[in-house]
Design a protein around this motif. Structure first.
Motif, PDB file in Angstrom:
ATOM      1  N   THR A 134      99.949  -6.950  91.874  1.00  0.00           N
ATOM      2  CA  THR A 134      98.621  -7.535  91.910  1.00  0.00           C
ATOM      3  C   THR A 134      97.850  -7.060  93.127  1.00  0.00           C
ATOM      4  OG1 THR A 134      99.454  -9.487  90.767  1.00  0.00           O
ATOM      5  CG2 THR A 134      97.362  -9.716  91.916  1.00  0.00           C
ATOM      6  N   ALA A 135      96.580  -6.805  92.959  1.00  0.00           N
ATOM      7  CA  ALA A 135      95.743  -6.311  94.043  1.00  0.00           C
ATOM      8  C   ALA A 135      95.573  -7.381  95.116  1.00  0.00           C
ATOM      9  CB  ALA A 135      94.383  -5.914  93.492  1.00  0.00           C
ATOM     10  N   SER A 136      95.213  -6.949  96.334  1.00  0.00           N
ATOM     11  CA  SER A 136      94.917  -7.885  97.404  1.00  0.00           C
ATOM     12  C   SER A 136      93.587  -8.564  97.131  1.00  0.00           C
ATOM     13  CB  SER A 136      94.874  -7.139  98.740  1.00  0.00           C
ATOM     14  OG  SER A 136      93.896  -6.114  98.692  1.00  0.00           O
ATOM     15  N   ALA A 137      93.223  -9.475  98.013  1.00  0.00           N
ATOM     16  CA  ALA A 137      92.007 -10.260  97.803  1.00  0.00           C
ATOM     17  C   ALA A 137      90.762  -9.385  97.897  1.00  0.00           C
ATOM     18  CB  ALA A 137      91.942 -11.382  98.832  1.00  0.00           C
ATOM     19  N   VAL A 138      89.747  -9.770  97.094  1.00  0.00           N
ATOM     20  CA  VAL A 138      88.444  -9.121  97.123  1.00  0.00           C
ATOM     21  C   VAL A 138      87.389 -10.218  97.227  1.00  0.00           C
ATOM     22  CG1 VAL A 138      86.793  -7.678  95.894  1.00  0.00           C
ATOM     23  CG2 VAL A 138      89.232  -7.166  95.727  1.00  0.00           C
ATOM     24  N   LEU A 139      86.484 -10.060  98.204  1.00  0.00           N
ATOM     25  CA  LEU A 139      85.369 -10.984  98.340  1.00  0.00           C
ATOM     26  C   LEU A 139      84.085 -10.237  98.010  1.00  0.00           C
ATOM     27  CD1 LEU A 139      84.149 -13.718  99.207  1.00  0.00           C
ATOM     28  CD2 LEU A 139      84.001 -12.792 101.540  1.00  0.00           C
ATOM     29  N   ILE A 140      83.366 -10.729  97.008  1.00  0.00           N
ATOM     30  CA  ILE A 140      82.067 -10.167  96.647  1.00  0.00           C
ATOM     31  C   ILE A 140      81.015 -11.049  97.300  1.00  0.00           C
ATOM     32  CG2 ILE A 140      80.559  -9.484  94.757  1.00  0.00           C
ATOM     33  CD1 ILE A 140      83.039  -9.416  92.954  1.00  0.00           C
ATOM     34  N   ARG A 141      80.297 -10.471  98.231  1.00  0.00           N
ATOM     35  CA  ARG A 141      79.431 -11.267  99.098  1.00  0.00           C
ATOM     36  C   ARG A 141      77.951 -10.941  98.865  1.00  0.00           C
ATOM     37  NH1 ARG A 141      81.310 -10.866 105.032  1.00  0.00           N
ATOM     38  NH2 ARG A 141      82.600 -12.671 104.447  1.00  0.00           N
ATOM     39  N   GLY A 142      77.140 -12.001  98.828  1.00  0.00           N
ATOM     40  CA  GLY A 142      75.694 -11.822  98.890  1.00  0.00           C
ATOM     41  C   GLY A 142      74.997 -11.582  97.573  1.00  0.00           C
ATOM     42  N   GLY A 143      75.696 -11.713  96.446  1.00  0.00           N
ATOM     43  CA  GLY A 143      75.073 -11.442  95.155  1.00  0.00           C
ATOM     44  C   GLY A 143      74.572 -12.697  94.476  1.00  0.00           C
ATOM     45  N   ASP A 176      79.733  -5.662  99.307  1.00  0.00           N
ATOM     46  CA  ASP A 176      78.380  -6.138  99.579  1.00  0.00           C
ATOM     47  C   ASP A 176      77.575  -6.081  98.283  1.00  0.00           C
ATOM     48  OD1 ASP A 176      75.865  -6.756 100.459  1.00  0.00           O
ATOM     49  OD2 ASP A 176      75.631  -5.003 101.766  1.00  0.00           O
ATOM     50  N   ALA A 177      77.231  -7.255  97.761  1.00  0.00           N
ATOM     51  CA  ALA A 177      76.475  -7.329  96.509  1.00  0.00           C
ATOM     52  C   ALA A 177      75.039  -7.754  96.753  1.00  0.00           C
ATOM     53  CB  ALA A 177      77.161  -8.293  95.542  1.00  0.00           C
ATOM     54  N   GLY A 178      74.537  -7.564  97.955  1.00  0.00           N
ATOM     55  CA  GLY A 178      73.166  -7.938  98.260  1.00  0.00           C
ATOM     56  C   GLY A 178      72.174  -7.258  97.331  1.00  0.00           C
ATOM     57  N   GLY A 179      71.277  -8.046  96.753  1.00  0.00           N
ATOM     58  CA  GLY A 179      70.293  -7.511  95.829  1.00  0.00           C
ATOM     59  C   GLY A 179      70.832  -7.207  94.447  1.00  0.00           C
ATOM     60  N   GLN A 180      72.076  -7.595  94.186  1.00  0.00           N
ATOM     61  CA  GLN A 180      72.703  -7.286  92.906  1.00  0.00           C
ATOM     62  C   GLN A 180      73.176  -8.569  92.215  1.00  0.00           C
ATOM     63  OE1 GLN A 180      75.077  -3.479  92.802  1.00  0.00           O
ATOM     64  NE2 GLN A 180      75.202  -3.847  95.005  1.00  0.00           N
ATOM     65  N   TYR A 181      73.499  -8.404  90.941  1.00  0.00           N
ATOM     66  CA  TYR A 181      74.047  -9.501  90.157  1.00  0.00           C
ATOM     67  C   TYR A 181      75.567  -9.368  90.090  1.00  0.00           C
ATOM     68  CZ  TYR A 181      69.312 -10.390  88.399  1.00  0.00           C
ATOM     69  OH  TYR A 181      67.975 -10.690  88.286  1.00  0.00           O
TER      70      TYR A 181
END
Length: 486
Positions: free
Chosen positions: A4-13, A50-55
């Protein structure tokens, strides 16, 4: 399958689900969504996107694909690895493919064969199983598939005479058995007898090129089969799902049935929403033949009707019928259009095409886009909210979507092994920048990181109380139904 992959944080979307949008971060740990909320902290060692400005949306679910399909004397160019990898590049993280037994082949034998082929899949997968013949062994195998293998939908081809076409007796027996089991019957709605007749008539007139394909499968042929399947389902009181609705007449038949309170669901292909029948008159045989699929692409007025069906909620899911044959394979029908292997691609392009033609035109909101590309399929085939939803506890199958990003779709840049792209030259606005599958970053700003065997088989449980109630209602109404059908 790797660890299993390590943690992923999607921020700012902006997180988009079928019911709402919200500004939130999304934390994925051990393949699941651990948290959705504001200002989440990244665990040690986590990858931050970094999901800034994205969905941030649920990964697409394509409920209609054919990977590694043996059909019309050949096998599709995309296998379960290349096809699902292409899907990941376009933001699609799950497929529901089809087990299609030969007539007289035991269902379980065919199912085991397809399961073996699919072990190389890069994304999660499940199966519909086609009912191409009927006897008591088929009835028993349907039970095994539902109760032990997690299959809750059965496909019926009303076309392809002298091959895999299901007659009305088979439809009736299979639909009734599906109701008993809590499974959904699905239909490819074209009148196979009429198609066969019209094919012969076209060729007798000297029409042997790809232009004969749509002429032998006019909208009325599709509409008749859709109405017949809907009527059979109505008498038996079983829900029904009509695949690749391509014409106004079929969409209207579904709308009428739903207005009467019947549980009928419709699927539309990305190709049918934007490609018209002029492609069959292209002077280059290879180009025209590349578009041969069934039902065929229609005149433009049908596209408008299909969009209206999606907007009104009469059509519920979008798919591709991804079934890739190369020019050398299509050439088998150079002298006879009825021998051109039927199929086109599109799994990589579906989300971008529907966003561009749906959201960017105002036909769909972002939440409606999520509904028709993932959430509705998850609900209809009973894997929601594990799939189709950005919520705590769901599978970490996600797409980060740049609404301002652009791309020109082309065979030169696609990941599918097909040698034609039905959306060739179309520039779309709105594209994926990142795709997560099971918490793994498998597509990152143009870098496809798919690996064979990372996909998991997804069991889909049978439907419970709703089907139980329908079954009781069917039993109570049986005398009325008999009288009405007499």
């Amino acid at each position: 399958m790797s660890d299993t992959a390590s943690a992923v944080l999607i921020r700012g979307g902006t997180v988009v689900n079928a019911d709402r949008e919200q500004r939130a971060d999304v934390l994925c740990v051990d393949g699941r969504i651990q948290a959705v909320g504001a200002d989440l902290a990244a665990p040690p060692g986590a990858t931050v996107v970094d999901a800034g400005g994205q969905y941030v949306m649920p990964g697409g679910i394509d409920p209609h694909t054919h990977m590694q399909l043996p059909f019309m004397g050949t096998v599709t160019a995309d296998d379960f690895y290349t096809g699902t990898a292409a899907g990941l590049a376009g933001g699609t993280t799950s497929i529901i493919d089809f087990v299609i037994p030969d007539p007289q082949q035991p269902l379980m034998d065919a199912y085991r064969m397809w399961r073996g082929w699919a072990e190389k899949a890069a994304a999660d997968y499940s199966f519909h199983v086609a009912i191409t013949w009927w006897d008591e062994s088929v009835r028993a195998d349907m039970g095994t598939l539902v109760h032990e293998e997690g299959v809750n939908s059965f496909k019926h081809f009303m076309a392809y005479k002298n091959a895999i076409m299901a007659d009305d007796e088979t439809l009736v027996n299979s639909f009734r058995r599906a109701l008993e089991l809590g499974a959904m019957p699905t239909v490819h709605a074209e009148n196979g007898e009429l198609v066969f007749l019209l094919q012969q008539e076209m060729k007798a007139k000297g029409i042997t090129g790809p232009e004969g394909h749509p002429l032998s499968r006019p909208p009325a042929v599709e509409a008749e089969a859709a109405q017949r399947a809907i009527a059979i389902a109505d008498v038996l009181n079983v829900p029904i799902y009509v695949v690749h609705v391509s014409c106004a007449e079929s969409a209207e038949a579904i709308a009428r049935a739903r207005a009467r309170g019947q549980r009928v669901y419709g699927e539309v292909l990305a190709g049918h929403l934007v490609v018209d029948d002029s492609v069959y008159r292209h002077p280059d045989f290879a180009v025209a033949a590349a578009h041969v699929m069934s039902p065929p692409f229609r005149a433009r007025e049908h596209q408008a009707a299909l969009w209206r069906g999606l907007q009104a909620g009469h059509l519920h899911t979008t798919a591709t019928d991804h079934c890739t044959f190369c020019a050398a394979q299509k050439a088998a029908g150079r002298l006879d259009f009825s021998k051109i292997p039927n199929g086109t691609g599109g799994i990589e392009e579906r989300l971008a095409v529907i966003w561009d033609e749906g959201v960017n035109t105002g036909r769909l909101t972002p939440s409606e886009f999520v509904a028709v590309t993932s959430a509705n399929a998850a609900r209809l085939f009973n894997i929601y909210p594990r799939k189709g939803c950005v919520v705590e506890g769901a599978d970490a199958d996600l797409v980060v979507w740049d609404p301002a990003g652009t791309k020109t779709l082309s065979v030169a840049t696609q990941h599918s092994k097909g040698d034609h792209n039905i959306f060739e030259g179309r520039t779309v606005t709105g594209i994926p920048t990142h795709t997560l599958s099971g918490g793994r970053l498998v597509y990152v700003q143009g870098d496809l990181r798919a690996e064979p065997g990372q996909g998991r088989y997804v069991k889909r449980p049978p439907f419970g109380p709703v089907f139980d109630a329908l079954s009781r209602k069917a039993a109570l109404q049986a005398p009325t139904a008999v009288a009405r059908s007499a």
